[in-house]
Design a protein around this motif. Structure first.
Motif, PDB file in Angstrom:
ATOM      1  N   HIS A 154     -25.541  56.425 142.414  1.00  0.00           N
ATOM      2  CA  HIS A 154     -25.276  57.734 143.029  1.00  0.00           C
ATOM      3  C   HIS A 154     -26.549  58.291 143.656  1.00  0.00           C
ATOM      4  O   HIS A 154     -27.660  57.813 143.355  1.00  0.00           O
ATOM      5  CB  HIS A 154     -24.717  58.717 141.993  1.00  0.00           C
ATOM      6  CG  HIS A 154     -25.736  59.161 140.984  1.00  0.00           C
ATOM      7  ND1 HIS A 154     -26.204  58.358 139.988  1.00  0.00           N
ATOM      8  CD2 HIS A 154     -26.403  60.343 140.848  1.00  0.00           C
ATOM      9  CE1 HIS A 154     -27.092  59.015 139.259  1.00  0.00           C
ATOM     10  NE2 HIS A 154     -27.236  60.227 139.767  1.00  0.00           N
ATOM     11  N   LEU A 155     -26.369  59.279 144.525  1.00  0.00           N
ATOM     12  CA  LEU A 155     -27.509  59.970 145.156  1.00  0.00           C
ATOM     13  C   LEU A 155     -27.058  61.386 145.506  1.00  0.00           C
ATOM     14  O   LEU A 155     -26.073  61.571 146.220  1.00  0.00           O
ATOM     15  CB  LEU A 155     -27.965  59.232 146.424  1.00  0.00           C
ATOM     16  CG  LEU A 155     -29.067  59.922 147.237  1.00  0.00           C
ATOM     17  CD1 LEU A 155     -30.358  60.059 146.428  1.00  0.00           C
ATOM     18  CD2 LEU A 155     -29.356  59.136 148.527  1.00  0.00           C
ATOM     19  N   ASN A 156     -27.774  62.364 144.986  1.00  0.00           N
ATOM     20  CA  ASN A 156     -27.365  63.760 145.185  1.00  0.00           C
ATOM     21  C   ASN A 156     -28.085  64.451 146.331  1.00  0.00           C
ATOM     22  O   ASN A 156     -27.534  65.358 146.963  1.00  0.00           O
ATOM     23  CB  ASN A 156     -27.589  64.556 143.894  1.00  0.00           C
ATOM     24  CG  ASN A 156     -26.876  63.937 142.729  1.00  0.00           C
ATOM     25  OD1 ASN A 156     -27.419  63.102 142.025  1.00  0.00           O
ATOM     26  ND2 ASN A 156     -25.614  64.290 142.537  1.00  0.00           N
TER      27      ASN A 156
ATOM     28  N   LEU B  37     -30.935  55.205 159.746  1.00  0.00           N
ATOM     29  CA  LEU B  37     -30.339  54.054 159.074  1.00  0.00           C
ATOM     30  C   LEU B  37     -30.184  54.324 157.575  1.00  0.00           C
ATOM     31  O   LEU B  37     -29.148  54.007 156.985  1.00  0.00           O
ATOM     32  CB  LEU B  37     -31.199  52.795 159.305  1.00  0.00           C
ATOM     33  CG  LEU B  37     -30.557  51.488 158.822  1.00  0.00           C
ATOM     34  CD1 LEU B  37     -29.254  51.193 159.566  1.00  0.00           C
ATOM     35  CD2 LEU B  37     -31.516  50.306 158.990  1.00  0.00           C
ATOM     36  N   ILE B  38     -31.194  54.942 156.979  1.00  0.00           N
ATOM     37  CA  ILE B  38     -31.109  55.246 155.539  1.00  0.00           C
ATOM     38  C   ILE B  38     -29.934  56.187 155.267  1.00  0.00           C
ATOM     39  O   ILE B  38     -29.115  55.950 154.372  1.00  0.00           O
ATOM     40  CB  ILE B  38     -32.439  55.867 155.033  1.00  0.00           C
ATOM     41  CG1 ILE B  38     -33.563  54.831 155.119  1.00  0.00           C
ATOM     42  CG2 ILE B  38     -32.295  56.375 153.593  1.00  0.00           C
ATOM     43  CD1 ILE B  38     -34.956  55.382 154.835  1.00  0.00           C
ATOM     44  N   VAL B  39     -29.842  57.249 156.057  1.00  0.00           N
ATOM     45  CA  VAL B  39     -28.743  58.210 155.854  1.00  0.00           C
ATOM     46  C   VAL B  39     -27.400  57.490 155.991  1.00  0.00           C
ATOM     47  O   VAL B  39     -26.511  57.622 155.152  1.00  0.00           O
ATOM     48  CB  VAL B  39     -28.834  59.387 156.862  1.00  0.00           C
ATOM     49  CG1 VAL B  39     -27.620  60.293 156.748  1.00  0.00           C
ATOM     50  CG2 VAL B  39     -30.117  60.187 156.650  1.00  0.00           C
ATOM     51  N   THR B  40     -27.260  56.705 157.050  1.00  0.00           N
ATOM     52  CA  THR B  40     -25.987  56.025 157.309  1.00  0.00           C
ATOM     53  C   THR B  40     -25.597  55.107 156.152  1.00  0.00           C
ATOM     54  O   THR B  40     -24.448  55.082 155.717  1.00  0.00           O
ATOM     55  CB  THR B  40     -26.089  55.191 158.609  1.00  0.00           C
ATOM     56  OG1 THR B  40     -26.450  56.084 159.656  1.00  0.00           O
ATOM     57  CG2 THR B  40     -24.780  54.513 158.952  1.00  0.00           C
TER      58      THR B  40
ATOM     59  N   PRO C 181     -22.175  56.522 152.024  1.00  0.00           N
ATOM     60  CA  PRO C 181     -21.000  56.170 151.201  1.00  0.00           C
ATOM     61  C   PRO C 181     -21.245  56.477 149.732  1.00  0.00           C
ATOM     62  O   PRO C 181     -20.354  56.969 149.032  1.00  0.00           O
ATOM     63  CB  PRO C 181     -20.839  54.660 151.436  1.00  0.00           C
ATOM     64  CG  PRO C 181     -21.483  54.419 152.767  1.00  0.00           C
ATOM     65  CD  PRO C 181     -22.613  55.400 152.863  1.00  0.00           C
ATOM     66  N   MET C 182     -22.466  56.232 149.252  1.00  0.00           N
ATOM     67  CA  MET C 182     -22.805  56.524 147.859  1.00  0.00           C
ATOM     68  C   MET C 182     -22.842  58.036 147.625  1.00  0.00           C
ATOM     69  O   MET C 182     -22.339  58.531 146.623  1.00  0.00           O
ATOM     70  CB  MET C 182     -24.178  55.915 147.570  1.00  0.00           C
ATOM     71  CG  MET C 182     -24.536  55.848 146.120  1.00  0.00           C
ATOM     72  SD  MET C 182     -26.232  55.309 145.915  1.00  0.00           S
ATOM     73  CE  MET C 182     -26.036  53.587 145.652  1.00  0.00           C
TER      74      MET C 182
ATOM     75  N   HIS D 138     -14.555  56.568 160.671  1.00  0.00           N
ATOM     76  CA  HIS D 138     -13.437  57.134 159.892  1.00  0.00           C
ATOM     77  C   HIS D 138     -13.856  58.283 158.992  1.00  0.00           C
ATOM     78  O   HIS D 138     -13.071  58.745 158.181  1.00  0.00           O
ATOM     79  CB  HIS D 138     -12.745  56.040 159.079  1.00  0.00           C
ATOM     80  CG  HIS D 138     -11.975  55.118 159.968  1.00  0.00           C
ATOM     81  ND1 HIS D 138     -12.532  53.998 160.535  1.00  0.00           N
ATOM     82  CD2 HIS D 138     -10.709  55.192 160.447  1.00  0.00           C
ATOM     83  CE1 HIS D 138     -11.636  53.404 161.303  1.00  0.00           C
ATOM     84  NE2 HIS D 138     -10.526  54.109 161.262  1.00  0.00           N
ATOM     85  N   LEU D 139     -15.047  58.748 159.150  1.00  0.00           N
ATOM     86  CA  LEU D 139     -15.497  59.877 158.318  1.00  0.00           C
ATOM     87  C   LEU D 139     -14.690  61.122 158.685  1.00  0.00           C
ATOM     88  O   LEU D 139     -14.356  61.335 159.835  1.00  0.00           O
ATOM     89  CB  LEU D 139     -16.975  60.154 158.603  1.00  0.00           C
ATOM     90  CG  LEU D 139     -17.968  59.507 157.640  1.00  0.00           C
ATOM     91  CD1 LEU D 139     -19.377  59.742 158.143  1.00  0.00           C
ATOM     92  CD2 LEU D 139     -17.848  60.034 156.227  1.00  0.00           C
TER      93      LEU D 139
END
Ligand code: NAP
Length: 327
Positions: free
Chosen positions: A109-111, A144-147, A151-152, A326-327
């Motif tokens: 996970h990542l908050n 790229l990191i954000v993308t 999903p996590m 699809h977001l």
């Protein structure tokens, strides 16, 4: 600080609250990582120098102990802060990809993701991936990191945030995607401030584009300008007399902020419960402010989005594009 309460709320964050701060080893990122860890979160500082990062973590532990002897209310009760290092060199897409792989392999996970690392007003230079260096370090690598981590984040519970540490320099940007890499310039004619501003403009545009896609989710994206802050950011323009003098005079007149003061706007955007699900906010000195008209232009935002996906074609798989669409 002298024990007075800072201008952001000190909230209680659970140990499982996982935070990534890029470039957390010095300057604004260092103070941001330290204060969020002092609220109880587990913080990963993603940095290019392990040596500098480990020294920074040691320093944070010392400063945490000092802070506990003051009257600052609300700090976590732990003996030591939970701060870890992960390797990330944004000037190398290979390193960015390795960071993403390592992170997703070990974490579930990542908050909170704070896109802070950056270089400013640098001369014309290109990375090993052949992108203009400020474009890649400040914007493309973070994109790229954000993308890849979104999903996590979408599965990480309520109130997850991405904070873009951008700059009011986005106002001097010149929106011209055909020349986004600055190759039409020579080293002498390369307008360094303008190209720095472009990277900060793209970050704000990414915020708008992402927020449109994330509208019905519990992940939101916020941008901040930290002010003119006395940090190591001047390394990028130590050879540029005008900007060097500008920062020096500002400091000499006592007008520049300390790294802690600069970090307050970032920390406030990152943890203030008031901004849960707040979208498209751009904070300057803790105040919500309008970014430039170019930044708000939806056609420009979409054009930058498409241009960026093109730059990242070797790193984004079909599943990433399907996810984004699809977001
Ligand atoms: N200071 C200001 O007045 C000001 C104003 C507006 C916006 N900002 C923005 O605030 C953010 C933080 O800047 P700062 O003032 O704190 O500057 P800083 O003291 O120079 O810190 C920048 C951080 O970014 C890291 N970094 C640079 N290149 C990197 C790379 N290739 N890969 C990974 N990390 C890299 C640095 O790591 P190393 O220590 O290893 O170099 C450092 O940790 C930047 O995005 C900057 O554009 C600053």
């Amino acid at each position: 600080m002298g024990g007075t309460q800072p201008s952001f709320p000190i909230v209680t964050l659970k140990k499982e609250h996982l935070v990534v701060v890029t470039g957390g080893n010095t300057g604004i990122g260092y103070e941001t990582a330290k204060w969020i860890a002092m609220m109880g979160a587990r913080v990963i500082i993603a940095c290019r120098s392990e040596e500098r990062a480990r020294a920074a973590i040691e320093n944070m532990q010392i400063e945490f102990k000092e802070e506990k002897t003051k009257t600052t209310a609300g700090l976590c009760t732990y003996d030591t802060l939970s701060v870890e290092f992960m390797a990330l060199d944004l000037a190398s897409m290979k390193s960015v990809q390795t960071f993403i792989n390592d992170f997703t392999a070990k974490e579930s996970h990542l908050n909170l993701l704070i896109c802070n690392a950056g270089i400013a007003i640098c001369g014309q230079a290109y990375t090993e991936d052949d992108f203009e260096s400020m474009f890649q370090v400040n914007y493309l690598g973070h994109f790229l990191i954000v993308t890849k981590l979104l999903p996590m984040m979408l599965k990480s519970g309520s109130d997850c945030r991405v904070v873009m540490v951008t700059s009011d320099s986005h106002e001097v940007a010149k929106f011209d995607l055909e020349n986004a890499q600055g190759r039409q310039h020579t080293k002498e004619s390369f307008p360094r401030h303008e190209y720095y501003g472009n990277t900060k403009l793209y970050q704000i545009m990414q915020m708008f584009s992402l927020n449109r896609k994330l509208r019905n989710t519990d992940v939101s994206v916020i941008s901040v300008h930290p002010g003119l802050v006395d940090t190591e950011v001047t390394r990028g323009f130590s050879d540029f007399l005008f900007w060097n003098m500008y920062f020096k005079v500002y400091k000499w007149l006592g007008l520049s902020k300390t790294p802690f003061e600069g970090a307050t706007t970032v920390i406030n955007a990152a943890v203030n419960p008031k901004y849960h699900r707040s979208r498209d906010c751009y904070f300057v000195d803790l105040k919500e402010t309008e970014p430039s008209n170019d930044a708000k232009n939806e056609d420009y935002q979409e054009a930058v989005w498409e241009y960026t996906l093109g730059c990242l074609k070797d790193y984004l798989q079909e599943k990433d594009l399907t996810f984004l669409n699809h977001l």
